[in-house]
Design a protein around this motif. Structure first.
Motif, PDB file in Angstrom:
ATOM      1  N   THR A  38       0.833  -1.203   0.000  1.00 58.11           N
ATOM      2  CA  THR A  38       0.000   0.000   0.000  1.00 58.11           C
ATOM      3  C   THR A  38       0.867   1.252   0.000  1.00 58.11           C
ATOM      4  OG1 THR A  38      -1.708  -1.212   1.220  1.00 58.11           O
ATOM      5  CG2 THR A  38      -1.875   1.184   1.198  1.00 58.11           C
ATOM      6  N   ALA A  39       1.921   1.242   0.798  1.00 57.88           N
ATOM      7  CA  ALA A  39       2.838   2.388   0.820  1.00 57.88           C
ATOM      8  C   ALA A  39       3.474   2.603  -0.548  1.00 57.88           C
ATOM      9  CB  ALA A  39       3.916   2.169   1.879  1.00 57.88           C
ATOM     10  N   GLN A  40       3.858   1.535  -1.205  1.00 60.61           N
ATOM     11  CA  GLN A  40       4.476   1.655  -2.529  1.00 60.61           C
ATOM     12  C   GLN A  40       3.507   2.252  -3.549  1.00 60.61           C
ATOM     13  OE1 GLN A  40       5.724  -2.468  -2.849  1.00 60.61           O
ATOM     14  NE2 GLN A  40       7.876  -1.889  -2.659  1.00 60.61           N
ATOM     15  N   ARG A  41       2.239   1.967  -3.402  1.00 58.02           N
ATOM     16  CA  ARG A  41       1.230   2.486  -4.339  1.00 58.02           C
ATOM     17  C   ARG A  41       0.992   3.974  -4.164  1.00 58.02           C
ATOM     18  NH1 ARG A  41      -4.080  -0.456  -3.267  1.00 58.02           N
ATOM     19  NH2 ARG A  41      -4.825   0.984  -4.870  1.00 58.02           N
ATOM     20  N   PHE A  42       1.087   4.470  -2.927  1.00 58.18           N
ATOM     21  CA  PHE A  42       0.585   5.808  -2.656  1.00 58.18           C
ATOM     22  C   PHE A  42       1.613   6.824  -2.166  1.00 58.18           C
ATOM     23  CE2 PHE A  42      -3.217   3.100  -2.150  1.00 58.18           C
ATOM     24  CZ  PHE A  42      -4.077   3.735  -3.036  1.00 58.18           C
ATOM     25  N   SER A  43       2.795   6.402  -1.760  1.00 61.48           N
ATOM     26  CA  SER A  43       3.677   7.333  -1.048  1.00 61.48           C
ATOM     27  C   SER A  43       4.687   8.051  -1.926  1.00 61.48           C
ATOM     28  CB  SER A  43       4.429   6.593   0.061  1.00 61.48           C
ATOM     29  OG  SER A  43       5.319   5.640  -0.483  1.00 61.48           O
ATOM     30  N   GLY A  44       4.876   7.635  -3.168  1.00 60.95           N
ATOM     31  CA  GLY A  44       5.869   8.278  -4.012  1.00 60.95           C
ATOM     32  C   GLY A  44       7.276   7.769  -3.717  1.00 60.95           C
ATOM     33  N   LYS A  45       8.268   8.384  -4.373  1.00 60.32           N
ATOM     34  CA  LYS A  45       9.648   7.925  -4.253  1.00 60.32           C
ATOM     35  C   LYS A  45      10.342   8.553  -3.057  1.00 60.32           C
ATOM     36  CE  LYS A  45      10.290   7.061  -9.215  1.00 60.32           C
ATOM     37  NZ  LYS A  45      11.089   7.395 -10.420  1.00 60.32           N
ATOM     38  N   GLN A  46      11.120   7.727  -2.370  1.00 58.01           N
ATOM     39  CA  GLN A  46      11.949   8.151  -1.240  1.00 58.01           C
ATOM     40  C   GLN A  46      11.182   9.038  -0.252  1.00 58.01           C
ATOM     41  OE1 GLN A  46      15.613   9.706  -3.165  1.00 58.01           O
ATOM     42  NE2 GLN A  46      16.556   7.852  -2.354  1.00 58.01           N
ATOM     43  N   ASP A  88       1.123  18.699   2.095  1.00 66.20           N
ATOM     44  CA  ASP A  88      -0.025  18.621   1.204  1.00 66.20           C
ATOM     45  C   ASP A  88       0.141  17.423   0.274  1.00 66.20           C
ATOM     46  OD1 ASP A  88      -0.878  20.922   2.384  1.00 66.20           O
ATOM     47  OD2 ASP A  88      -0.647  22.204   0.617  1.00 66.20           O
ATOM     48  N   GLU A  89      -0.917  16.639   0.151  1.00 58.54           N
ATOM     49  CA  GLU A  89      -0.933  15.397  -0.642  1.00 58.54           C
ATOM     50  C   GLU A  89      -0.153  14.266   0.021  1.00 58.54           C
ATOM     51  OE1 GLU A  89      -2.927  15.222  -3.144  1.00 58.54           O
ATOM     52  OE2 GLU A  89      -3.322  17.360  -3.410  1.00 58.54           O
ATOM     53  N   GLY A  90       0.380  14.488   1.234  1.00 59.41           N
ATOM     54  CA  GLY A  90       1.006  13.397   1.968  1.00 59.41           C
ATOM     55  C   GLY A  90      -0.012  12.346   2.365  1.00 59.41           C
ATOM     56  N   VAL A  91       0.469  11.159   2.657  1.00 62.94           N
ATOM     57  CA  VAL A  91      -0.405  10.007   2.904  1.00 62.94           C
ATOM     58  C   VAL A  91      -0.290   9.538   4.352  1.00 62.94           C
ATOM     59  CG1 VAL A  91      -0.748   7.555   2.351  1.00 62.94           C
ATOM     60  CG2 VAL A  91      -0.420   9.221   0.508  1.00 62.94           C
ATOM     61  N   ALA A  92      -1.433   9.286   4.962  1.00 58.67           N
ATOM     62  CA  ALA A  92      -1.495   8.634   6.274  1.00 58.67           C
ATOM     63  C   ALA A  92      -2.081   7.242   6.081  1.00 58.67           C
ATOM     64  CB  ALA A  92      -2.344   9.439   7.249  1.00 58.67           C
ATOM     65  N   LEU A  93      -1.367   6.246   6.563  1.00 57.20           N
ATOM     66  CA  LEU A  93      -1.789   4.855   6.436  1.00 57.20           C
ATOM     67  C   LEU A  93      -2.143   4.350   7.833  1.00 57.20           C
ATOM     68  CD1 LEU A  93       0.067   2.285   4.178  1.00 57.20           C
ATOM     69  CD2 LEU A  93      -1.030   1.626   6.306  1.00 57.20           C
ATOM     70  N   VAL A  94      -3.428   4.036   8.048  1.00 57.35           N
ATOM     71  CA  VAL A  94      -3.937   3.677   9.374  1.00 57.35           C
ATOM     72  C   VAL A  94      -4.403   2.222   9.361  1.00 57.35           C
ATOM     73  CG1 VAL A  94      -5.633   4.206  11.164  1.00 57.35           C
ATOM     74  CG2 VAL A  94      -4.664   6.068   9.778  1.00 57.35           C
ATOM     75  N   VAL A  95      -3.900   1.438  10.293  1.00 58.09           N
ATOM     76  CA  VAL A  95      -4.279   0.028  10.400  1.00 58.09           C
ATOM     77  C   VAL A  95      -5.017  -0.202  11.708  1.00 58.09           C
ATOM     78  CG1 VAL A  95      -3.479  -2.369  10.475  1.00 58.09           C
ATOM     79  CG2 VAL A  95      -2.292  -0.694   9.025  1.00 58.09           C
ATOM     80  N   THR A  96      -6.201  -0.793  11.611  1.00 57.71           N
ATOM     81  CA  THR A  96      -6.991  -1.161  12.792  1.00 57.71           C
ATOM     82  C   THR A  96      -7.502  -2.589  12.616  1.00 57.71           C
ATOM     83  OG1 THR A  96      -8.952  -0.140  11.777  1.00 57.71           O
ATOM     84  CG2 THR A  96      -7.719   1.186  13.382  1.00 57.71           C
TER      85      THR A  96
END
Length: 222
Positions: free
Chosen positions: A24-32, A117-125
Protein backbone atom coordinates in the motif's frame (compact mmCIF):
# COMPACT_ATOMS: atom_id res chain seq x y z
CA UNK A 1 4.32 -7.18 27.21
CA UNK A 2 7.05 -5.80 24.90
CA UNK A 3 8.93 -9.11 24.90
CA UNK A 4 5.70 -10.97 24.10
CA UNK A 5 5.21 -8.69 21.09
CA UNK A 6 8.79 -9.21 19.94
CA UNK A 7 8.53 -12.98 20.25
CA UNK A 8 5.19 -13.12 18.42
CA UNK A 9 6.21 -10.86 15.54
CA UNK A 10 9.55 -12.62 15.07
CA UNK A 11 7.60 -15.81 14.32
CA UNK A 12 6.21 -14.07 11.21
CA UNK A 13 2.55 -14.42 12.12
CA UNK A 14 1.76 -10.85 11.02
CA UNK A 15 4.01 -10.93 7.95
CA UNK A 16 1.00 -10.84 5.57
CA UNK A 17 -0.08 -7.60 7.22
CA UNK A 18 3.41 -6.14 6.94
CA UNK A 19 3.42 -7.09 3.25
CA UNK A 20 0.08 -5.35 2.77
CA UNK A 21 1.39 -2.22 4.47
CA UNK A 22 4.46 -2.24 2.21
CA UNK A 23 2.41 -2.77 -0.96
CA UNK A 24 0.00 0.00 0.00
CA UNK A 25 2.84 2.39 0.82
CA UNK A 26 4.48 1.66 -2.53
CA UNK A 27 1.23 2.49 -4.34
CA UNK A 28 0.58 5.81 -2.66
CA UNK A 29 3.68 7.33 -1.05
CA UNK A 30 5.87 8.28 -4.01
CA UNK A 31 9.65 7.93 -4.25
CA UNK A 32 11.95 8.15 -1.24
CA UNK A 33 9.33 9.31 1.24
CA UNK A 34 10.08 10.78 4.64
CA UNK A 35 8.29 8.28 6.89
CA UNK A 36 6.88 8.92 10.35
CA UNK A 37 5.66 5.90 12.33
CA UNK A 38 3.40 7.10 15.16
CA UNK A 39 3.09 4.28 17.68
CA UNK A 40 6.01 2.37 16.18
CA UNK A 41 6.30 -0.05 19.07
CA UNK A 42 9.22 -2.39 18.52
CA UNK A 43 9.80 -1.12 14.96
CA UNK A 44 8.56 -4.26 13.20
CA UNK A 45 6.48 -2.58 10.48
CA UNK A 46 8.84 0.33 9.86
CA UNK A 47 11.75 -2.10 9.52
CA UNK A 48 9.78 -4.24 7.06
CA UNK A 49 8.96 -1.13 5.05
CA UNK A 50 12.56 0.07 4.96
CA UNK A 51 13.70 -3.30 3.67
CA UNK A 52 11.53 -2.83 0.57
CA UNK A 53 11.15 0.94 0.12
CA UNK A 54 13.95 3.48 -0.20
CA UNK A 55 13.15 6.29 2.24
CA UNK A 56 14.75 9.71 2.60
CA UNK A 57 14.43 9.53 6.40
CA UNK A 58 12.49 7.60 9.03
CA UNK A 59 11.21 8.64 12.46
CA UNK A 60 9.72 6.23 15.01
CA UNK A 61 7.62 7.55 17.90
CA UNK A 62 6.21 5.57 20.82
CA UNK A 63 5.33 6.24 24.44
CA UNK A 64 7.16 3.10 25.61
CA UNK A 65 10.88 3.56 26.11
CA UNK A 66 11.23 -0.22 26.36
CA UNK A 67 9.67 -0.73 22.93
CA UNK A 68 11.79 2.04 21.45
CA UNK A 69 14.98 0.46 22.72
CA UNK A 70 14.12 -2.46 20.48
CA UNK A 71 13.26 -0.07 17.64
CA UNK A 72 16.61 1.69 17.98
CA UNK A 73 18.46 -1.63 17.63
CA UNK A 74 16.31 -2.73 14.71
CA UNK A 75 16.36 0.66 12.96
CA UNK A 76 19.89 2.08 13.26
CA UNK A 77 19.23 4.66 10.53
CA UNK A 78 15.95 5.92 12.01
CA UNK A 79 15.37 8.56 14.66
CA UNK A 80 13.56 6.86 17.56
CA UNK A 81 11.90 9.17 20.08
CA UNK A 82 9.79 8.57 23.18
CA UNK A 83 6.63 10.56 22.61
CA UNK A 84 3.07 10.81 23.89
CA UNK A 85 0.93 10.96 20.76
CA UNK A 86 -1.55 13.27 22.49
CA UNK A 87 1.09 15.97 22.84
CA UNK A 88 2.62 17.98 19.98
CA UNK A 89 4.70 15.62 17.85
CA UNK A 90 8.44 16.46 17.69
CA UNK A 91 8.33 16.75 13.92
CA UNK A 92 8.39 19.82 11.68
CA UNK A 93 5.15 20.89 10.04
CA UNK A 94 4.47 19.84 6.44
CA UNK A 95 7.48 17.53 6.38
CA UNK A 96 6.06 14.00 6.30
CA UNK A 97 5.33 12.14 3.06
CA UNK A 98 4.08 8.90 4.64
CA UNK A 99 2.65 8.57 8.14
CA UNK A 100 2.13 5.09 9.60
CA UNK A 101 -0.37 4.57 12.40
CA UNK A 102 -0.67 0.87 13.18
CA UNK A 103 -2.75 -0.18 16.20
CA UNK A 104 -2.01 3.17 17.84
CA UNK A 105 -3.91 6.26 19.01
CA UNK A 106 -4.57 9.00 16.46
CA UNK A 107 -3.93 12.68 17.14
CA UNK A 108 -5.50 13.84 13.89
CA UNK A 109 -4.73 17.59 14.18
CA UNK A 110 -1.06 16.75 14.72
CA UNK A 111 -1.11 14.26 11.85
CA UNK A 112 -2.52 17.04 9.68
CA UNK A 113 0.12 19.50 10.84
CA UNK A 114 3.13 17.29 10.10
CA UNK A 115 1.92 15.81 6.79
CA UNK A 116 2.75 17.78 3.69
CA UNK A 117 -0.02 18.62 1.20
CA UNK A 118 -0.93 15.40 -0.64
CA UNK A 119 1.01 13.40 1.97
CA UNK A 120 -0.41 10.01 2.90
CA UNK A 121 -1.49 8.63 6.27
CA UNK A 122 -1.79 4.85 6.44
CA UNK A 123 -3.94 3.68 9.37
CA UNK A 124 -4.28 0.03 10.40
CA UNK A 125 -6.99 -1.16 12.79
CA UNK A 126 -8.27 -4.66 13.61
CA UNK A 127 -11.65 -5.81 12.33
CA UNK A 128 -14.28 -7.13 14.78
CA UNK A 129 -13.55 -10.79 14.03
CA UNK A 130 -9.78 -10.43 14.50
CA UNK A 131 -8.54 -13.23 16.84
CA UNK A 132 -12.14 -14.39 17.35
CA UNK A 133 -11.13 -17.98 18.10
CA UNK A 134 -9.11 -17.02 21.16
CA UNK A 135 -10.58 -13.63 22.11
CA UNK A 136 -12.80 -14.81 24.96
CA UNK A 137 -10.39 -17.19 26.76
CA UNK A 138 -7.53 -14.71 26.24
CA UNK A 139 -9.52 -11.84 27.73
CA UNK A 140 -8.90 -9.67 24.68
CA UNK A 141 -10.66 -6.33 24.40
CA UNK A 142 -13.71 -6.18 22.14
CA UNK A 143 -13.34 -4.47 18.78
CA UNK A 144 -16.35 -2.33 17.94
CA UNK A 145 -18.05 -2.90 14.58
CA UNK A 146 -17.56 0.02 12.24
CA UNK A 147 -14.15 0.96 13.61
CA UNK A 148 -12.91 1.87 10.13
CA UNK A 149 -15.91 4.17 9.66
CA UNK A 150 -15.07 5.91 12.93
CA UNK A 151 -11.45 6.32 11.83
CA UNK A 152 -12.51 7.85 8.50
CA UNK A 153 -14.87 10.26 10.27
CA UNK A 154 -12.12 11.33 12.67
CA UNK A 155 -9.77 12.11 9.77
CA UNK A 156 -12.33 13.91 7.60
CA UNK A 157 -11.48 17.49 8.59
CA UNK A 158 -8.01 17.26 7.06
CA UNK A 159 -7.73 14.07 4.98
CA UNK A 160 -9.56 12.48 2.07
CA UNK A 161 -10.13 8.72 1.95
CA UNK A 162 -8.12 7.14 -0.85
CA UNK A 163 -8.48 3.42 -0.20
CA UNK A 164 -9.55 0.85 2.38
CA UNK A 165 -8.01 -2.62 2.05
CA UNK A 166 -9.18 -5.59 4.10
CA UNK A 167 -6.40 -8.01 5.01
CA UNK A 168 -7.43 -11.42 6.35
CA UNK A 169 -5.49 -14.63 6.88
CA UNK A 170 -5.30 -17.62 9.22
CA UNK A 171 -2.48 -18.15 11.69
CA UNK A 172 -1.48 -21.51 13.16
CA UNK A 173 -0.59 -20.56 16.72
CA UNK A 174 1.36 -22.68 19.20
CA UNK A 175 0.62 -22.53 22.95
CA UNK A 176 3.42 -19.99 23.37
CA UNK A 177 2.02 -17.90 20.50
CA UNK A 178 -1.44 -17.87 22.05
CA UNK A 179 0.01 -16.77 25.37
CA UNK A 180 1.98 -13.99 23.65
CA UNK A 181 -1.16 -12.77 21.87
CA UNK A 182 -2.91 -12.60 25.23
CA UNK A 183 -0.21 -10.43 26.77
CA UNK A 184 1.24 -8.31 23.93
CA UNK A 185 -1.69 -5.97 23.29
CA UNK A 186 -3.86 -3.66 25.42
CA UNK A 187 -5.35 -6.63 27.28
CA UNK A 188 -1.85 -7.51 28.43
CA UNK A 189 -2.05 -4.65 30.91
CA UNK A 190 -4.87 -6.52 32.66
CA UNK A 191 -3.86 -10.17 32.28
CA UNK A 192 -1.86 -11.57 35.17
CA UNK A 193 0.41 -14.60 34.57
CA UNK A 194 -2.27 -16.93 35.94
CA UNK A 195 -4.81 -15.63 33.46
CA UNK A 196 -3.22 -17.52 30.58
CA UNK A 197 -4.02 -20.94 32.07
CA UNK A 198 -7.43 -21.28 30.33
CA UNK A 199 -6.01 -20.47 26.90
CA UNK A 200 -6.21 -23.14 24.18
CA UNK A 201 -3.06 -25.18 23.71
CA UNK A 202 -3.07 -24.40 19.99
CA UNK A 203 -5.44 -22.75 17.57
CA UNK A 204 -6.00 -21.84 13.95
CA UNK A 205 -6.78 -18.19 14.48
CA UNK A 206 -8.20 -15.49 12.22
CA UNK A 207 -6.23 -12.29 11.66
CA UNK A 208 -8.32 -9.50 10.13
CA UNK A 209 -7.41 -5.86 9.59
CA UNK A 210 -8.48 -2.70 7.82
CA UNK A 211 -5.66 -0.83 6.07
CA UNK A 212 -6.99 2.66 5.36
CA UNK A 213 -5.24 5.22 3.21
CA UNK A 214 -5.83 8.95 3.66
CA UNK A 215 -4.38 11.81 1.63
CA UNK A 216 -3.70 15.20 3.23
CA UNK A 217 -6.02 17.77 1.72
CA UNK A 218 -4.10 20.79 0.36
CA UNK A 219 -4.03 23.70 2.76
CA UNK A 220 -5.75 26.95 1.97
CA UNK A 221 -3.02 29.56 1.59
CA UNK A 222 -3.62 33.25 2.33
Amino acid sequence: MVQARIDFLEKGHFEPLANAVIATAQRFSGKQPLVLDVGAGTGYYLNALQEQVSVSAAVALDISKYALRRSARLLPDALCLVCDVWRPLPVAGESVDLLLNIFAPRNVPEFARVCRDEGVALVVTPLPHHLREIAEPAGLLDIRPGKDIEVAASMADFFDVVDNVRVEFTMALSPVDVSNVATMGPAGHHNLPGDVDPLPHSADTTAAFSVQVFRRRPRTRD
